[in-house]
Design an enzyme around this catalytic site. Structure first.
Site, PDB file in Angstrom:
ATOM      1  N   TYR A 192     -11.162  -9.943  10.216  1.00 52.93           N
ATOM      2  CA  TYR A 192     -11.510 -10.534   8.911  1.00 52.93           C
ATOM      3  C   TYR A 192     -10.894 -11.906   8.686  1.00 52.93           C
ATOM      4  O   TYR A 192     -10.994 -12.452   7.586  1.00 52.93           O
ATOM      5  CB  TYR A 192     -11.188  -9.585   7.752  1.00 52.93           C
ATOM      6  CG  TYR A 192      -9.749  -9.096   7.691  1.00 52.93           C
ATOM      7  CD1 TYR A 192      -8.688  -9.975   7.491  1.00 52.93           C
ATOM      8  CD2 TYR A 192      -9.467  -7.744   7.812  1.00 52.93           C
ATOM      9  CE1 TYR A 192      -7.384  -9.516   7.421  1.00 52.93           C
ATOM     10  CE2 TYR A 192      -8.158  -7.274   7.744  1.00 52.93           C
ATOM     11  CZ  TYR A 192      -7.118  -8.166   7.554  1.00 52.93           C
ATOM     12  OH  TYR A 192      -5.830  -7.720   7.497  1.00 52.93           O
ATOM     13  N   ASP A 217      -9.842   0.634   5.109  1.00 54.10           N
ATOM     14  CA  ASP A 217      -8.569   1.296   4.875  1.00 54.10           C
ATOM     15  C   ASP A 217      -7.929   1.678   6.205  1.00 54.10           C
ATOM     16  O   ASP A 217      -8.122   2.760   6.725  1.00 54.10           O
ATOM     17  CB  ASP A 217      -8.803   2.531   3.998  1.00 54.10           C
ATOM     18  CG  ASP A 217      -7.586   2.857   3.177  1.00 54.10           C
ATOM     19  OD1 ASP A 217      -6.606   2.087   3.250  1.00 54.10           O
ATOM     20  OD2 ASP A 217      -7.611   3.877   2.476  1.00 54.10           O
ATOM     21  N   CYS A 258     -13.067  44.815  -5.790  1.00 62.24           N
ATOM     22  CA  CYS A 258     -13.408  46.243  -5.756  1.00 62.24           C
ATOM     23  C   CYS A 258     -12.232  47.150  -5.415  1.00 62.24           C
ATOM     24  O   CYS A 258     -12.362  48.371  -5.452  1.00 62.24           O
ATOM     25  CB  CYS A 258     -14.532  46.485  -4.754  1.00 62.24           C
ATOM     26  SG  CYS A 258     -13.997  46.329  -3.038  1.00 62.24           S
ATOM     27  N   GLU A 314     -16.695  -8.954   1.917  1.00 60.53           N
ATOM     28  CA  GLU A 314     -16.481  -8.005   3.033  1.00 60.53           C
ATOM     29  C   GLU A 314     -15.925  -6.714   2.461  1.00 60.53           C
ATOM     30  O   GLU A 314     -15.229  -6.732   1.458  1.00 60.53           O
ATOM     31  CB  GLU A 314     -15.385  -8.525   3.991  1.00 60.53           C
ATOM     32  CG  GLU A 314     -15.652  -9.800   4.708  1.00 60.53           C
ATOM     33  CD  GLU A 314     -14.346 -10.475   5.111  1.00 60.53           C
ATOM     34  OE1 GLU A 314     -13.540  -9.859   5.838  1.00 60.53           O
ATOM     35  OE2 GLU A 314     -14.126 -11.632   4.682  1.00 60.53           O
ATOM     36  N   CYS A 357     -18.544  46.769  -2.762  1.00 62.35           N
ATOM     37  CA  CYS A 357     -17.787  45.685  -3.401  1.00 62.35           C
ATOM     38  C   CYS A 357     -18.760  44.815  -4.191  1.00 62.35           C
ATOM     39  O   CYS A 357     -19.720  44.281  -3.625  1.00 62.35           O
ATOM     40  CB  CYS A 357     -17.057  44.855  -2.342  1.00 62.35           C
ATOM     41  SG  CYS A 357     -16.326  43.347  -2.991  1.00 62.35           S
ATOM     42  N   LYS A 361     -10.968  -3.315  -6.158  1.00 57.46           N
ATOM     43  CA  LYS A 361     -10.741  -1.959  -5.655  1.00 57.46           C
ATOM     44  C   LYS A 361     -11.743  -0.941  -6.207  1.00 57.46           C
ATOM     45  O   LYS A 361     -12.260  -1.091  -7.317  1.00 57.46           O
ATOM     46  CB  LYS A 361      -9.322  -1.503  -6.040  1.00 57.46           C
ATOM     47  CG  LYS A 361      -8.232  -2.410  -5.522  1.00 57.46           C
ATOM     48  CD  LYS A 361      -7.975  -2.222  -4.055  1.00 57.46           C
ATOM     49  CE  LYS A 361      -7.194  -0.972  -3.804  1.00 57.46           C
ATOM     50  NZ  LYS A 361      -5.805  -1.192  -3.422  1.00 57.46           N
ATOM     51  N   LYS A 404     -13.256  -3.749   2.160  1.00 64.99           N
ATOM     52  CA  LYS A 404     -11.826  -3.670   2.427  1.00 64.99           C
ATOM     53  C   LYS A 404     -11.576  -2.364   3.167  1.00 64.99           C
ATOM     54  O   LYS A 404     -11.588  -1.286   2.587  1.00 64.99           O
ATOM     55  CB  LYS A 404     -11.035  -3.703   1.124  1.00 64.99           C
ATOM     56  CG  LYS A 404      -9.540  -3.773   1.333  1.00 64.99           C
ATOM     57  CD  LYS A 404      -8.833  -4.029   0.012  1.00 64.99           C
ATOM     58  CE  LYS A 404      -7.343  -4.274   0.176  1.00 64.99           C
ATOM     59  NZ  LYS A 404      -6.623  -3.167   0.746  1.00 64.99           N
ATOM     60  N   CYS A 421     -12.656  42.090   3.067  1.00 63.26           N
ATOM     61  CA  CYS A 421     -12.654  43.290   2.240  1.00 63.26           C
ATOM     62  C   CYS A 421     -13.572  44.282   2.942  1.00 63.26           C
ATOM     63  O   CYS A 421     -14.695  43.944   3.301  1.00 63.26           O
ATOM     64  CB  CYS A 421     -13.185  42.956   0.852  1.00 63.26           C
ATOM     65  SG  CYS A 421     -13.902  44.372   0.007  1.00 63.26           S
ATOM     66  N   CYS A 436      -8.820  44.351  -2.271  1.00 61.88           N
ATOM     67  CA  CYS A 436      -9.802  43.371  -2.724  1.00 61.88           C
ATOM     68  C   CYS A 436      -9.698  43.150  -4.230  1.00 61.88           C
ATOM     69  O   CYS A 436      -9.698  44.116  -5.002  1.00 61.88           O
ATOM     70  CB  CYS A 436     -11.194  43.873  -2.357  1.00 61.88           C
ATOM     71  SG  CYS A 436     -12.510  42.908  -3.097  1.00 61.88           S
TER      72      CYS A 436
HETATM   73  S1  IVH Z   1      -7.832 -10.573   3.934  1.00 63.24           S
HETATM   74  C1  IVH Z   1      -4.675 -13.584   2.977  1.00 63.24           C
HETATM   75  N1  IVH Z   1      -9.893  -9.007   4.348  1.00 63.24           N
HETATM   76  O1  IVH Z   1      -5.930  -5.444   2.883  1.00 63.24           O
HETATM   77  C2  IVH Z   1      -5.709 -12.529   3.103  1.00 63.24           C
HETATM   78  N2  IVH Z   1      -7.759  -8.000   4.134  1.00 63.24           N
HETATM   79  O2  IVH Z   1      -3.978  -6.223   0.587  1.00 63.24           O
HETATM   80  C3  IVH Z   1      -5.235 -11.369   3.867  1.00 63.24           C
HETATM   81  N3  IVH Z   1      -7.748  -5.582   4.399  1.00 63.24           N
HETATM   82  O3  IVH Z   1      -3.058  -6.309   4.618  1.00 63.24           O
HETATM   83  C4  IVH Z   1      -6.113 -10.210   3.981  1.00 63.24           C
HETATM   84  N4  IVH Z   1      -9.902  -5.350   4.788  1.00 63.24           N
HETATM   85  O4  IVH Z   1      -4.765  -4.917   5.829  1.00 63.24           O
HETATM   86  C5  IVH Z   1      -8.571  -9.076   4.152  1.00 63.24           C
HETATM   87  N5  IVH Z   1     -11.793  -7.762   4.777  1.00 63.24           N
HETATM   88  C6  IVH Z   1     -10.482  -7.822   4.572  1.00 63.24           C
HETATM   89  C7  IVH Z   1      -9.658  -6.678   4.577  1.00 63.24           C
HETATM   90  C8  IVH Z   1      -8.310  -6.808   4.345  1.00 63.24           C
HETATM   91  C9  IVH Z   1      -8.745  -4.718   4.677  1.00 63.24           C
HETATM   92  C10 IVH Z   1      -6.340  -5.177   4.197  1.00 63.24           C
HETATM   93  C11 IVH Z   1      -5.374  -5.908   5.073  1.00 63.24           C
HETATM   94  C12 IVH Z   1      -4.352  -6.529   4.172  1.00 63.24           C
HETATM   95  C13 IVH Z   1      -4.593  -5.840   2.867  1.00 63.24           C
HETATM   96  C14 IVH Z   1      -4.372  -6.839   1.732  1.00 63.24           C
END
Ligand code: IVH
Length: 785
Positions: free
Chosen positions: A231, A123, A416, A119, A449, A319, A121, A443, A413
């Site tokens: 998730y 933000d 010029c 999945e 210029c 990451k 991650k 300007c 400017c």
């Molecule tokens: S699983 C025990 N899945 O990442 C597993 N976390 O560093 C718990 N996050 O606090 C998290 N997308 O806010 C999981 N697909 C995803 C995620 C996800 C974002 C964030 C979440 C968590 C942090 C973990």
């Protein structure tokens, strides 16, 4: 059950279903307006029957009274964090630990691949949603993992969080976990509206999501574009599935939004492929992600692996490089653009942001510098978002050095030496102009210029303008720096001996350039107008001006109010056009181009047939923007007095017979100001001169041979560029569109044509190859060199 109650239940069920289709399945089945109608019907019914309002009604997502503080919530099962992997080796390490932990054969012929779920991650921030018997009863932040904050009222405002679960079979107690986030588009919209109301802007979507969700006033949260993505699960009264993906799919069926990117991977190599694939799409995803998360898919295996400290042994976050970095602002320099705008540019201590070294960033304008509170010497946060240029999003005040310097706009400017002036914002409404200070400094040097001259020439020779081949940016710079040209007109005075001296030029290329310059002396009127670089006049507006007014003589003198009769030209742009041609310097350059340089514009000389006698007295009076007179009042005046002169001279008592007192007074007061009356008569005179006046004869609009037809160009053409083909079609009156539909008249398909051609054939449209197209043009007297 009473009728109202039945209807309320029906509406709620229907709205819930549409919400689900829209947010979870991405398959809306009704347009937004229909959704809004149903929603308002429900709201009205609930307002009439307040005793029937329930907390799970879709109308209850509006927030409630502000809290003084959040109460604390203890997580029955702690909300943990994830271990991070940055390199592929970290991922192989993780897989080895999993394989060993599960006692699986991990090498040779018998190696067994672990199935992982993949999945993105997201933000944003982690949230826990508690459902009892299918109803949302509590929402909480992660907090320190053990104790969070009760944000129930806030989560209820997030549109895609179901207030009650769909279907059946859900566990009595079910805690859903996921991320609340803001899409990139939602974030941009929010910051734009914050700027408009003078509110605080957010540095990135994550901060915006956090700031919006942790609001004591949930009415604010309700107006923020927050979304949820599930998730995982926390507390649950009975198991749902024996895999993680099975759990999420079941939750989706119960109405919970999950990631569209959720996939299973057979073994770590598949995971790495997933990581690279999402990495490539990262910038074009509608939301920000900082990595991908891999989890052992089997729940039994997860239990066997268990936890180490505060992280599960069965999951890892791989990451991506960070999109934000800290660096130092070394200096702020000022750049001058084509229209003279003086723009501050940040010179930064070079820093790598998501794999790209950044040393400069635009600061847009001085308002932005002030908003950021930026000083030279500051440590700043640099952010790359999407494929746009890097931005300075924040100053780290704690790191400001003692010798930090103020950023000051230069008085003169930097290129010029001319005066730099702050632009004025002029708002015109109801006969009044209000002037305020703009954010942009300019300007005043114009073509004197060097910076503006270079940009103006680059624009003038560009492909869509005069299309002079062989004059690259570098050559233009050299020509300007060596004072060989001082305006576009000087291009036509260049001589062979001067060109051959330029860097990179030899005999043949010099002759070629001279020929290209010479060939540009007979442009269409539209190209010429576009090439002049009038602020706010792009190709389309230039075409409208050329097609409607037919000659440069008319365009040059057209009054702003008269220009607003043309399609898509508003009052602001009309003023830009008018003041451009009023400017002495511009008049001289245009005079030189048409005089000494002997340019000959290809124009029809005639007013577009559809504009003949197109102005009405009522319409014209309306355009004068007389206070408290709308189109209706203007028409009444026209009907009563018949001529402009009649209205201007009308006596107040006569006026009073047609209009209410206040309006009659306003008209009288307006025309009592001599400039207003003069201006109105001047506009009328011009409408007469142009043939647009109501007394002129209306021409029968015959139009051009292809008027009303839409053509599409696809694939590559050999005898001409697509732009040229487009121009030729437009000169015959056709509209050229980028997409094929049933409304398309003809498709011109060259080699390499793909889906557009397929679609045209499916729709049974007329398709021409290049040869047939050229023959067609010839039939209409259009040659192809
Ligand atoms: S699983 C025990 N899945 O990442 C597993 N976390 O560093 C718990 N996050 O606090 C998290 N997308 O806010 C999981 N697909 C995803 C995620 C996800 C974002 C964030 C979440 C968590 C942090 C973990």
């Amino acid at each position: 059950m009473k009728a109202a109650e039945t209807r309320i239940l029906e509406l709620r069920a229907e709205l819930d279903l549409h919400n689900y289709r829209y947010h979870v399945l991405d398959e809306p089945s009704i347009p937004d307006v229909e959704y809004d109608r149903l929603f308002h019907e429900l709201k009205a019914l609930e307002a009439e029957n307040p005793h029937l309002v329930t907390p799970d009604s879709p109308t209850q997502r509006v927030g409630s009274a502000a809290l003084s503080a959040f109460t604390q919530v203890r997580h029955e099962i702690p909300m943990l964090s994830l271990g991070n992997a940055f390199e592929e080796t970290d991922m192989h390490e993780f897989d080895r630990r999993v394989t060993e932990g599960l006692d699986l054969p991990n090498d040779g012929l018998f190696a067994e691949k672990v199935e992982y779920s993949c999945e993105p991650k997201l933000d944003g921030l982690a949230v826990s949603l508690l459902y009892q018997n299918g109803a949302l009863v509590r929402g909480a932040t992660r907090g320190d993992g053990t104790t969070g904050e009760d944000i129930s009222v806030n989560v209820r405002t997030v549109r895609n969080i179901p207030l009650k679960l769909h279907g059946e079979g859900w566990p009595e107690t079910l805690e859903v976990r996921g991320e609340v986030f803001m899409s990139k588009a939602g974030f941009d919209r929010l910051n734009e509206s914050q700027l408009e109301v003078g509110g605080k802007t957010f540095a990135n979507p994550r901060n915006a999501a956090a700031g919006s969700l942790r609001q004591l006033d949930s009415k604010i949260t309700a107006n923020r574009p927050l979304e949820f993505c599930c998730y995982g699960i926390g507390q649950v009264s009975h198991d749902i599935s024996d895999t993680h993906i099975g759990n999420l799919k079941q939750l989706k069926a119960w109405g919970m939004p999950i990631s569209r990117e959720l996939k299973a991977a057979a073994g770590i190599e598949d995971c790495l492929k997933y990581y690279h694939d999402i990495g490539e799409r990262r910038l074009s995803l509608p939301y920000e992600i900082d990595g991908v998360v891999f989890k052992v898919n089997s729940i039994a295996a997860q239990r066997e692996l268990g936890f180490r400290a505060r992280e599960p042994r069965w999951a890892i976050a791989h990451k991506f490089p960070a999109m934000e970095e800290l660096t130092e602002l070394l200096d702020v320099e000022f750049q001058v653009g084509r229209t003279g705008a003086v723009t501050p540019v940040a010179r930064l201590k070079p820093v790598k942001v998501a794999g790209v070294t950044v040393a400069n960033a635009t600061l847009h304008n001085m308002d932005e510098v002030a908003r950021l509170g930026l000083m030279i010497g500051d440590t700043v946060i640099i952010r790359r978002a999407g494929d746009v240029i890097p931005q300075v999003v924040q100053v780290v005040l704690e790191r400001r050095p003692d010798n930090a310097r103020k950023v000051e706009i230069p008085q003169t400017c930097p290129v010029c030496g001319s005066q730099v002036e702050r632009t004025q914002l002029i708002k015109r409404s109801k006969g009044k102009e209000t002037v305020s200070e703009g954010a942009v400094y300019r300007c005043v040097g114009r073509l004197a210029c060097g910076a503006q001259l270079k940009q103006a020439i680059i624009h003038y020779v560009s492909r869509r303008a005069m299309d002079i081949e062989g004059l690259g940016d570098k050559t233009i710079e050299q020509l300007v720096d060596e004072k060989l040209i001082g305006s576009p007109a000087d291009l036509y005075k260049l001589e062979y001996d001067q060109i051959i001296e330029l860097e990179g030029f030899a005999d043949i290329s010099s002759k070629k350039l001279l020929k290209a310059i010479d060939d540009s002396k007979t442009p269409t009127l539209a190209r010429f107008i576009y090439a002049l670089g009038i602020p706010d006049v792009g190709e389309e507006t230039a075409k409208v001006l050329a097609r409607s007014l037919g000659s440069l003589d008319k365009v040059k003198v057209a009054l702003p109010e008269v220009l607003t009769y043309l399609p898509d030209i508003g009052l602001e742009v009309a003023h830009e056009i008018h003041s451009f041609f009023e400017d002495d310097h511009n008049q001289n350059v245009i005079g030189a181009l048409l005089g000494e340089c002997k340019m000959q514009l290809q124009d029809t000389g005639d007013l577009g047939a559809e504009f003949a006698a197109s102005a009405t007295l009522g319409g014209m009076l309306d355009k004068l923007n007389i206070p408290s007179i709308g189109p209706g009042g203007a028409q009444k005046l026209a009907d009563k007095f018949g001529t402009l002169e009649g209205v201007v001279k009308a006596d107040w008592l006569d006026m009073r017979q047609t209009l209410p007192e206040k309006q009659a007074q306003s008209v009288r007061a307006f025309f009592d100001v001599p400039e207003n009356a003069e201006r109105a008569l001047k506009i009328e005179q011009q409408l007469k001169d142009f043939g647009m006046h109501w007394q002129n004869e209306k021409k029968v609009v015959e139009g051009l041979p292809l008027t009303g037809q839409t053509w599409v160009l696809t694939g590559s053409l050999e005898l001409m560029s697509r732009d040229v083909a487009k121009e030729k079609l437009e000169s015959l009156g056709a509209k050229v569109s980028g997409s094929v539909s049933a409304k398309t008249h003809t498709v011109v398909a060259g080699p390499g044509a793909g889906s557009k051609l397929t679609k045209a054939n499916e729709l049974g449209l007329k398709v021409l190859d290049e040869e047939a197209f050229v023959a067609f043009l010839k039939q209409h007297d259009i040659s192809v060199e």
